[in-house]
Structures are given as structure tokens and as C-alpha cells.
Write a protein that holds these residues in place. Structure first.
Motif, PDB file in Angstrom:
ATOM      1  N   GLY A 748       0.786  -1.206  -0.099  1.00  0.00           N
ATOM      2  CA  GLY A 748       0.181  -0.169   0.135  1.00  0.00           C
ATOM      3  C   GLY A 748       0.835   1.224  -0.036  1.00  0.00           C
ATOM      4  O   GLY A 748       0.232   2.304   0.208  1.00  0.00           O
ATOM      5  N   ALA A 749       2.146   1.189  -0.281  1.00  0.00           N
ATOM      6  CA  ALA A 749       3.044   2.404  -0.216  1.00  0.00           C
ATOM      7  C   ALA A 749       2.768   3.219  -1.407  1.00  0.00           C
ATOM      8  O   ALA A 749       2.922   2.515  -2.562  1.00  0.00           O
ATOM      9  CB  ALA A 749       4.425   1.838  -0.040  1.00  0.00           C
ATOM     10  N   THR A 750       2.546   4.428  -1.321  1.00  0.00           N
ATOM     11  CA  THR A 750       2.308   5.189  -2.745  1.00  0.00           C
ATOM     12  C   THR A 750       3.316   6.404  -2.921  1.00  0.00           C
ATOM     13  O   THR A 750       3.403   7.225  -3.584  1.00  0.00           O
ATOM     14  CB  THR A 750       0.903   5.936  -2.725  1.00  0.00           C
ATOM     15  OG1 THR A 750       0.736   6.645  -1.495  1.00  0.00           O
ATOM     16  CG2 THR A 750      -0.098   4.830  -2.819  1.00  0.00           C
ATOM     17  N   ASP A 751       4.399   6.496  -1.689  1.00  0.00           N
ATOM     18  CA  ASP A 751       5.120   7.667  -1.683  1.00  0.00           C
ATOM     19  C   ASP A 751       6.532   7.310  -0.859  1.00  0.00           C
ATOM     20  O   ASP A 751       6.129   6.464   0.175  1.00  0.00           O
ATOM     21  CB  ASP A 751       4.412   9.028  -1.005  1.00  0.00           C
ATOM     22  CG  ASP A 751       5.472  10.254  -1.435  1.00  0.00           C
ATOM     23  OD1 ASP A 751       6.301  10.033  -2.136  1.00  0.00           O
ATOM     24  OD2 ASP A 751       5.302  11.201  -0.646  1.00  0.00           O
ATOM     25  N   ILE A 752       7.496   7.812  -1.074  1.00  0.00           N
ATOM     26  CA  ILE A 752       8.576   7.592  -0.095  1.00  0.00           C
ATOM     27  C   ILE A 752       9.506   8.592  -0.395  1.00  0.00           C
ATOM     28  O   ILE A 752       9.585   9.299  -1.570  1.00  0.00           O
ATOM     29  CB  ILE A 752       9.346   6.432  -0.649  1.00  0.00           C
ATOM     30  CG1 ILE A 752      10.359   5.954   0.428  1.00  0.00           C
ATOM     31  CG2 ILE A 752      10.033   6.182  -1.909  1.00  0.00           C
ATOM     32  CD1 ILE A 752      10.724   4.317   0.639  1.00  0.00           C
ATOM     33  N   ALA A 753      10.032   9.380   0.726  1.00  0.00           N
ATOM     34  CA  ALA A 753      11.001  10.301   0.533  1.00  0.00           C
ATOM     35  C   ALA A 753      12.426   9.890  -0.264  1.00  0.00           C
ATOM     36  O   ALA A 753      12.842   8.725   0.216  1.00  0.00           O
ATOM     37  CB  ALA A 753      11.172  11.018   1.693  1.00  0.00           C
ATOM     38  N   ILE A 754      12.928  10.668  -0.923  1.00  0.00           N
ATOM     39  CA  ILE A 754      14.386  10.640  -1.197  1.00  0.00           C
ATOM     40  C   ILE A 754      15.364  11.152  -0.503  1.00  0.00           C
ATOM     41  O   ILE A 754      15.112  12.318   0.258  1.00  0.00           O
ATOM     42  CB  ILE A 754      14.601  11.054  -2.640  1.00  0.00           C
ATOM     43  CG1 ILE A 754      14.108  12.454  -3.021  1.00  0.00           C
ATOM     44  CG2 ILE A 754      13.798   9.886  -3.431  1.00  0.00           C
ATOM     45  CD1 ILE A 754      14.567  12.816  -4.196  1.00  0.00           C
ATOM     46  N   PRO A 755      16.573  10.483  -0.257  1.00  0.00           N
ATOM     47  CA  PRO A 755      17.054   9.164  -0.621  1.00  0.00           C
ATOM     48  C   PRO A 755      16.027   8.105  -0.032  1.00  0.00           C
ATOM     49  O   PRO A 755      15.690   8.146   1.038  1.00  0.00           O
ATOM     50  CB  PRO A 755      18.227   9.121  -0.539  1.00  0.00           C
ATOM     51  CG  PRO A 755      18.401   9.873   0.818  1.00  0.00           C
ATOM     52  CD  PRO A 755      17.651  10.955   0.655  1.00  0.00           C
ATOM     53  N   ALA A 756      15.669   7.119  -1.066  1.00  0.00           N
ATOM     54  CA  ALA A 756      14.935   5.936  -0.537  1.00  0.00           C
ATOM     55  C   ALA A 756      15.958   4.980   0.218  1.00  0.00           C
ATOM     56  O   ALA A 756      16.299   3.903  -0.250  1.00  0.00           O
ATOM     57  CB  ALA A 756      14.225   5.326  -1.692  1.00  0.00           C
ATOM     58  N   THR A 757      16.366   5.053   1.490  1.00  0.00           N
ATOM     59  CA  THR A 757      17.161   4.312   2.026  1.00  0.00           C
ATOM     60  C   THR A 757      16.790   3.178   2.621  1.00  0.00           C
ATOM     61  O   THR A 757      15.286   2.907   2.568  1.00  0.00           O
ATOM     62  CB  THR A 757      17.897   5.052   3.251  1.00  0.00           C
ATOM     63  OG1 THR A 757      16.587   5.581   4.279  1.00  0.00           O
ATOM     64  CG2 THR A 757      18.498   6.564   2.906  1.00  0.00           C
ATOM     65  N   PRO A 758      17.424   2.245   2.957  1.00  0.00           N
ATOM     66  CA  PRO A 758      16.717   0.815   3.510  1.00  0.00           C
ATOM     67  C   PRO A 758      16.229   0.999   4.735  1.00  0.00           C
ATOM     68  O   PRO A 758      14.708   0.120   5.088  1.00  0.00           O
ATOM     69  CB  PRO A 758      18.114   0.096   3.882  1.00  0.00           C
ATOM     70  CG  PRO A 758      19.225   0.524   2.865  1.00  0.00           C
ATOM     71  CD  PRO A 758      18.921   2.111   2.660  1.00  0.00           C
ATOM     72  N   GLU A 759      16.249   1.997   5.660  1.00  0.00           N
ATOM     73  CA  GLU A 759      15.472   2.331   6.762  1.00  0.00           C
ATOM     74  C   GLU A 759      13.922   2.667   6.257  1.00  0.00           C
ATOM     75  O   GLU A 759      13.077   2.288   6.705  1.00  0.00           O
ATOM     76  CB  GLU A 759      16.077   3.260   7.639  1.00  0.00           C
ATOM     77  CG  GLU A 759      15.144   3.376   8.709  1.00  0.00           C
ATOM     78  CD  GLU A 759      15.651   4.644   9.749  1.00  0.00           C
ATOM     79  OE1 GLU A 759      14.959   5.066  10.708  1.00  0.00           O
ATOM     80  OE2 GLU A 759      16.559   5.194   9.301  1.00  0.00           O
ATOM     81  N   ARG A 760      13.935   3.777   5.161  1.00  0.00           N
ATOM     82  CA  ARG A 760      12.917   4.372   4.762  1.00  0.00           C
ATOM     83  C   ARG A 760      11.802   3.302   4.232  1.00  0.00           C
ATOM     84  O   ARG A 760      10.677   3.145   4.299  1.00  0.00           O
ATOM     85  CB  ARG A 760      13.002   5.407   3.938  1.00  0.00           C
ATOM     86  CG  ARG A 760      13.267   6.682   4.562  1.00  0.00           C
ATOM     87  CD  ARG A 760      13.818   7.842   3.623  1.00  0.00           C
ATOM     88  NE  ARG A 760      13.986   9.146   4.355  1.00  0.00           N
ATOM     89  CZ  ARG A 760      14.489  10.187   4.298  1.00  0.00           C
ATOM     90  NH1 ARG A 760      15.315  10.247   2.737  1.00  0.00           N
ATOM     91  NH2 ARG A 760      14.669  11.374   4.738  1.00  0.00           N
TER      92      ARG A 760
END
Length: 771
Positions: A748-760
Motif C-alpha cells: 500500500g505504499a504510494t510515496d517515499i522520500a528521497i533518498p529511498a534508504t533501506p530504513e525508509r
């Protein structure tokens, strides 16, 4: 090997680089040369109540400790900002000064407070530790979007605003949204990044008291601009009294396109001490004092009709300029604002961009300079619109791409595209990436317990700024020198200019030599930035070659005892039409230097000078498709495939072109996956001050890229070329982020901040906040 235009000729300059014979600033060792270090502020914002340098000045091997008090006493000026002017359509700009040393206050961590010179660098470092500075720490402003409510960075701008840009038709956009069937919305942060050039910044200053003249040896991209800014803004002297010399430069990416305080400090110290002074940045020093880039917060809305066609676009953005104005501070905010139409037919657009001061390092153009920000926002918004409408994202793009028949196409923001086959480019990318075979690759990945996703991004950038001057000179031996106003710092001009001259004039490729980067040897030049060298410099070189041929015809007519109009030129020889009588261009050049017996009216020598103005420039474009694998247990992501199709007009050297695209993709991937300059939000302390904290991609973290060209020559210059140096960067980040979100779609993820790190990514998989 064939050396003509269009051939994949390896770089001539690589032999000296690969054998350790490059000539960089730190290789320079002059007689009696002293060494300087910069004492920098440990605070993001602090009043300087006083500086006690007495102990430092008495230290062994110390030669000078220069402070703001000395700076004022010697009447030094400020680094000018050339990219903003007096104001914009929204009102006057609030311009703050940029002195080479902090005078009353330090305004970011790493701000130069004193310049310490010693017999050796170690002596200077020891002396710098003995300088006592009385700081009174002040509140720091870090976030540009919140700058108006923060403590003032400069008294000249109480609300921390520098300037704003507003473009488009607000009323037309409001009408579009009123008629919309669907509206897509997005809020993004295009994070701050650093150039991290392989060669750190460095400078060596000399002063000749006999001639009252300065010489600056520098790692830069634009020697003439440096001379102008330092002579007019800092030292207030005629430009003829300052020479700037740049030899080999180990990467610049836009960061080295302006003037830095240390450039002025080494010259100032050299004059005071009457001996050369060298300064070379340590890597951690560069992280705090180089210009950074991006740092844009934006919200955007897109209005669509019931068929998924875009009706209107609204963008509101804030740019972080940092504490000082770099020479190119206004470039990225303005460029991004003009490019929000991208490759899409959007009838109505309204965009507002504000630029603010904060207590962080200054920002300036970095590979792409506003184009990556505009493309990232637009492509992310297209993906959001696809979710909102239920239309496949690729199909939604197809419905809205500008058709070739619409060219020339004028965007609502004032740009005019002369060519572009955007749908054909996207289709070629889908084939190159084996789009239809993705399901099989995903199944294989999932069988190994990993996630797989794919992402697409279409992009367009503007290229070719300003004007340029190029010279071609034959000498008495028949060899050729190209005197270039452009400046190669990794692009391969030494090779491609030789190809062009060899092809056009029929001379031996190996006989062509490049002179660049010396303001005493090159009368005027704009340097290299904005993907302009082949478009503007190459076009000027073509004009210079044509002038060489025209002058050669006059000399050949004399030598062949024929009328000038009967002389034709082809493949390096002048021939009398309808006969077998001819003379080679090398022999013509030798004859032109004869000391006796040569007609005076024909002048002396064989050369040509060409100048060319870019006009409205050109618009390289392309499509990138990325595939990633994600470890659901750790969030680790691997970029496993990346395919790119680019339209850069006519390719002059496909091998060097591929190298430019490769480098751009690597830097775009770096921002998407790992690169991030981070400041503490409360104190303004730099948290990513070294390569232990600031990650850049390594070769083993990138796949072998699949590249193809879809050439649509432009009509805006005589060569038909479009810019190529920044295209890879522009498309990579959105394509990779879209691939990551596709891989995470089951969660269900539709957004992720950059940089897209493993933690994020790990947090997004688990539905946790702050992803």
C-alpha cells in the motif's frame, strides 16, 4: 580508425589521466610557495564578538593570520551574484553581501572566519588552532519553507526572503481546476545533495608587484567568469590585471562554476606576503563549504478531465539558497519554474517559486540545475494522477505527450520547443527495457523471496545558454590549434573538437591541439555548464572553420593562379573547378606564413574566429526505465536494470555521449538511493560532514546501463546537436523511485522520500510513519 564527426573515438586526454600525468592545482609547486588554511565557524549562526590572533601570529612557521578586520582595512569587496539581478516580477530581490571572510557574524557551519598562512600546511594548521574567536551563538534558520518565521540570517532580509518567481496564468489554471473530473495532489522534498567532485577545490594565488598583477591557478569550470567576479566585485581592479589559469579539473558538475572565498583569499594573501599561496580543501572541509544543490520543497496539483487528459497544473515551491548568494544562485529556482510542462501538452500552468536564506551552506547549480527538480515533481505527479484516475501510468503519459505535429510548441511558461518525438522515444525505451517481459523477471525475483518493481520517467531539459567564441589557428608547420572559450573538465573536448576540425578541414586528427582555461591565452569564454559546449561552442567552431576555408580560398586562388570563385574546397584540398590542379590546406597554411614574396593584401597566417549565440536554446529529452529488487526483511534495494533512450539531436561522438549519460545516471541514482546532506533542524549543525556519513554510489552498486539514441536534429543551431551532459541525471531519480514504489505496492505504499534508504523502505513495508 576513423576520426570524423559521428565516430566513437576514444578520448585522447585519457592517456595522461590514466598514467598519472594529469595537471591539477595541487600538483603546482612554485618557488617560495606558502600554504593557507581556513579557520571556519563551528556554529550555524553566531555573532563574532572578537578575534585574538596574537598567539597564532607568533607560532613557528606562521606567516599571516588574516581576519575580517584586515579585510575591511584593505577595502576588499564581495562576490557578486549574476543570476538574480535587481528583482523579479514579484518585486525587488533582497540581496545580501558575500564577503570572503565573515565580518560581524558567521552564518553557517564552515563559514570562513580567518585565513592562516604558514610555511607549510601543517604549520598553518597548527597556527589556526591558536586563533581565539569569541562567538555569541544565535538561533539558526534551516528550512527554507519556514524561513519567514525564523531568525533573520541577514539584516538586509528580515523575513529571509531573497526573491520569488511567478509564471503562467493563474486565472486559466483556476478555470481548469473548476472543470476538472479528477485532481491529483502531491507534496515533495527534493533533498539537498553535494557534488563531491573527485578533485576537491583548490587554488594557488600569485602577485607580481612589478606589474601590479595577479595570477590565480584554480580548479574551476569558467575561468573568465572567475576573473570577472573577482576583479569587479572583490578587488575592484581592471580584469586585465588578473589572470586565471585552469589546467586539468577533476570534476565540477556545476559546483565549480562560480567563485569561492578561498579564490580571493589566496590572491589577497599572496599580495600581502609577496609570495605564492596555495590552499587545497580537505574532503570534510569541502562538504561544509562547497556549494550544495537542490533543497526544494514543493506542493503541486494536477487537474484532469474524464479521459485522463491534463487540463491544468499548479505548483508552489520553496528553494533554500543557504546563507550566501552563489554567483549562480538564481539558476535552479528559475529553470525549474520554466520547465513544469515537460514533455506534456498542459494547456494551463501557474507556478510560484520562492527562494530564501538559511543558516546552511550556499546552493548553486549542480548537474541538471532545476531540470531534475521540475522533472521529479512532474513525473511523481503523473504517477499520482494515474492512481487517482485508475489509468495505467504509461497510457496516461501517452495520452498527454506533445505530438510531433504540434512543433514548434510553446508551453504556457514561455518556452518554445522546436523538435521532439516524445512518444517514439518512450516506445523505444519500452522495447529496450523489455517492458513486456517484466512479469517473468518479477516471478523469478519473488521465487527468491525478494520484491521487484519497475518504474518509468519521461523527461525534458533546456540546454545551451549564452554565447561563445572559438578560434582555429594554423601555424607555419601546418598544425592546428583550437582556442576554446568553453572549458573541458571531463567532457572530452580535446577529442571531439579535434574530430570536428579534422572532419571539416581535412587535417590530421593528431595535428589538432586544444588551448583552453587561460584568460591570457583565450580572449573571451563562457566556460562549460548547462549542456552548452557542443551546441554553442561547437557551432562557433563550425563558423570558425568556415572562415578558415573562405580565407584559404583566397590564398589558394593566388597559389593556383585562378579566380577565387573558381576555387572549391573538399577533403582538405582546394581545387580549381574543372581541372586537376589543387593544393592542400596544410600547404596553404605554410604559404600564408611566408616571410617574403607573399602578397600583402592577403595578410599573414591562416585562422578563423567564430562566435555564436544560443538564442532560445534546445530541448534534449528522453525516457528512462528502471527495475529494482528489494529485500523485504531489511529494506535494502538493488538497482538491477536501467534503460534509457535519449534524443540529443546529432551525436558528434557516440562513445563520449554514452559516457556523459552514464555519469548523469549514476548521479541521479545517487540522489534517489543514498545521497543526502543533512543539517540538524534546531542547531544547523552539519550531520553529513564526511564520506563516512554522506554516501555516494560505487561501481558495484550500479548495473550495466542499456542506452539507445533517438536522434531528432534541432533546427536551432548549425550542427543539429542538443545538450547531453545532464539528461541522465534528470530522468534517473523519478524512474528509480517509481520502481521502488511499484515493488512496495503490495504493502500500500504510494510515496517515499528521497533518498529511498533501506530504513525508509523497511518502514514503508511495515506501514510505519516517516517513510
Amino acid at each position: 580508425m576513423k576520426y570524423g564527426v559521428g565516430q566513437p573515438v576514444p578520448r585522447s586526454e585519457d592517456r595522461r589521466f590514466l598514467t598519472g600525468r594529469g595537471r591539477y592545482v595541487d600538483d603546482l609547486a612554485l618557488p617560495r610557495m606558502a600554504h593557507g588554511v581556513v579557520l571556519r565557524s563551528p556554529y550555524a549562526h553566531a555573532r563574532i564578538a572578537g578575534i585574538d590572533a596574537s598567539v597564532a601570529r607568533a607560532a613557528p612557521g606562521a606567516l599571516a593570520v588574516l581576519t575580517g578586520e584586515d579585510y575591511r582595512a584593505d577595502g576588499l569587496g564581495s562576490i557578486p551574484c549574476l543570476s538574480i539581478g535587481d528583482g523579479t516580477a514579484t518585486g525587488p530581490a533582497q540581496l545580501a553581501p558575500t564577503p570572503a571572510l565573515a565580518l560581524d557574524a558567521a552564518r553557517h557551519v564552515g563559514a570562513p572566519v580567518a585565513f592562516v598562512v604558514g610555511e607549510t600546511r601543517d604549520r598553518a594548521l597548527d597556527a589556526a588552532e591558536l586563533v581565539s574567536v569569541d562567538y555569541e551563538e544565535l538561533r539558526a534558520a534551516v528550512d527554507a519553507a519556514k524561513a519567514a518565521g525564523s531568525a533573520a540570517v541577514w539584516p538586509e532580509s528580515p523575513d529571509n526572503r531573497c526573491f520569488a518567481v511567478e509564471m503562467g496564468d493563474r486565472e486559466a489554471v483556476e478555470a481548469a481546476f473548476a472543470a476538472a473530473h479528477r485532481v491529483a495532489r502531491i507534496a515533495l522534498y527534493n533533498n539537498r545533495i553535494a557534488a563531491v567532485s573527485m578533485e576537491p577545490r583548490g587554488a594557488v594565488g600569485e602577485y607580481d608587484a612589478a606589474d601590479d598583477r595577479y595570477r590565480l591557478h584554480l580548479s574551476c569550470q569558467n575561468p573568465h567568469r572567475v576573473r570577472q567576479l573577482l576583479a569587479q566585485g572583490m578587488f575592484r581592479i581592471p580584469e586585465s590585471r588578473l589572470s586565471v589559469v585552469a589546467r586539468d579539473v577533476g570534476g565540477g558538475f556545476g559546483m565549480k562554476g562560480g567563485v569561492f572565498p578561498e579564490d580571493a583569499l589566496v590572491l589577497w594573501a599572496a599580495r600581502r606576503l609577496d609570495r605564492p599561496v596555495k590552499w587545497i580543501a580537505a574532503r570534510s572541509e569541502g562538504m561544509a563549504s562547497d556549494t550544495h544543490a537542490r533543497d526544494q520543497r514543493a506542493t503541486a496539483e494536477m487537474a484532469l478531465d474524464g479521459d485522463g487528459r491534463i487540463l491544468g497544473l499548479r505548483v508552489d515551491a520553496d528553494y533554500n539558497l543557504g546563507a550566501h548568494l552563489a554567483a549562480g544562485a538564481g539558476v535552479s529556482p528559475v529553470h525549474s519554474t520554466t520547465l513544469y510542462s515537460g514533455v506534456y501538452a498542459i494547456p494551463a500552468i501557474h507556478a510560484t517559486t520562492r527562494a530564501a536564506y538559511t543558516n546552511t551552506a550556499w546552493t548553486s547549480p549542480y548537474r541538471g540545475a532545476g531540470r531534475p527538480e521540475a522533472t521529479y515533481l512532474l513525473e511523481r505527479l503523473i504517477e499520482e494522477a494515474a492512481r487517482e484516475t485508475g489509468i495505467d501510468a504509461t497510457e496516461l503519459r501517452r495520452r498527454n505527450l506533445i505530438a510531433p505535429g504540434a512543433m514548434p510548441y510553446r508551453t504556457p511558461l514561455g518556452l518554445e520547443y522546436d523538435t521532439g518525438e516524445f512518444e517514439a522515444v518512450m516506445d523505444a525505451a519500452l522495447v529496450l527495457a523489455d517492458w513486456d517481459g517484466f512479469a517473468g523477471r518479477r516471478a523469478e525475483t519473488e521465487a527468491r523471496g525478494r520484491l521487484r518493481g519497475r518504474g518509468i520517467a519521461c523527461y525534458l531539459e533546456s540546454a545551451a545558454l549564452s554565447n561563445e567564441r572559438m578560434e582555429i589557428r594554423f601555424d607555419a608547420s601546418g598544425s592546428v590549434t583550437v582556442v576554446a572559450g568553453t572549458f573541458s573538465h571531463g567532457q572530452g573536448h580535446e577529442t571531439v573538437y579535434a574530430q570536428m576540425v579534422s572532419d571539416w578541414l581535412g587535417v590530421d586528427f593528431a595535428s589538432v591541439r586544444l588551448v583552453q582555461g587561460n584568460t591570457d591565452a583565450v580572449s573571451i569564454g563562457r566556460g562549460t555548464f548547462g549542456s552548452r559546449s557542443m551546441t554553442v561552442g561547437g557551432s562557433a567552431l563550425r563558423i570558425a572553420a568556415d572562415k578558415v576555408v573562405e580565407r584559404g580560398r583566397e590564398i589558394a586562388a593566388y597559389l593556383l593562379e585562378a579566380a577565387r570563385d573558381d576555387i572549391a574546397f573538399d577533403a582538405g584540398a582546394f581545387a580549381v573547378a574543372g581541372t586537376d590542379r589543387s593544393v592542400g590546406i596544410v600547404d596553404v597554411a605554410k604559404a600564408a606564413y611566408a616571410p617574403f614574396g607573399f602578397p600583402a593584401e592577403l595578410g599573414l597566417g591562416l585562422e578563423g574566429v567564430g562566435d555564436y549565440a544560443a538564442g532560445r536554446g534546445n530541448f534534449p529529452n528522453g525516457c528512462q526505465i528502471a527495475e529494482v529488487e528489494v529485500d523485504p526483511e531489511t529494506g535494502a534495494v538493488d538497482l538491477v536494470r536501467l534503460s534509457a533512450v535519449d534524443d540529443v539531436g546529432r551525436a558528434l561522438n557516440p562513445l563520449l555521449l554514452d559516457g556523459q549519460i552514464h555519469g548523469g545516471i549514476a548521479q541521479g541514482a545517487g540522489q534517489a538511493l543514498m545521497e543526502d546532506v543533512v543539517y540538524d533542524r534546531d542547531t544547523g549543525q552539519l550531520l553529513t560532514g564526511s564520506l563516512m556519513d554522506y554516501a555516494i554510489p560505487r561501481a558495484d552498486e550500479l548495473p550495466s546501463f542499456a542506452l539507445a539514441m533517438h536522434d531528432v536534429p534541432t533546427s536551432t543551431n548549425p550542427l543539429g546537436v542538443k545538450g547531453a551532459g545532464e539528461s541522465g541525471t534528470v530522468g534517473a531519480a523519478p524512474a528509480i523511485v517509481h520502481a521502488i514504489l511499484d515493488a512496495l505496492s503490495p504493502f500500500g505504499a504510494t510515496d517515499i522520500a528521497i533518498p529511498a534508504t533501506p530504513e525508509r523502505i523497511w518502514r514503508a513495508i511495515r506501514g510505519l510513519a516517516n517513510a
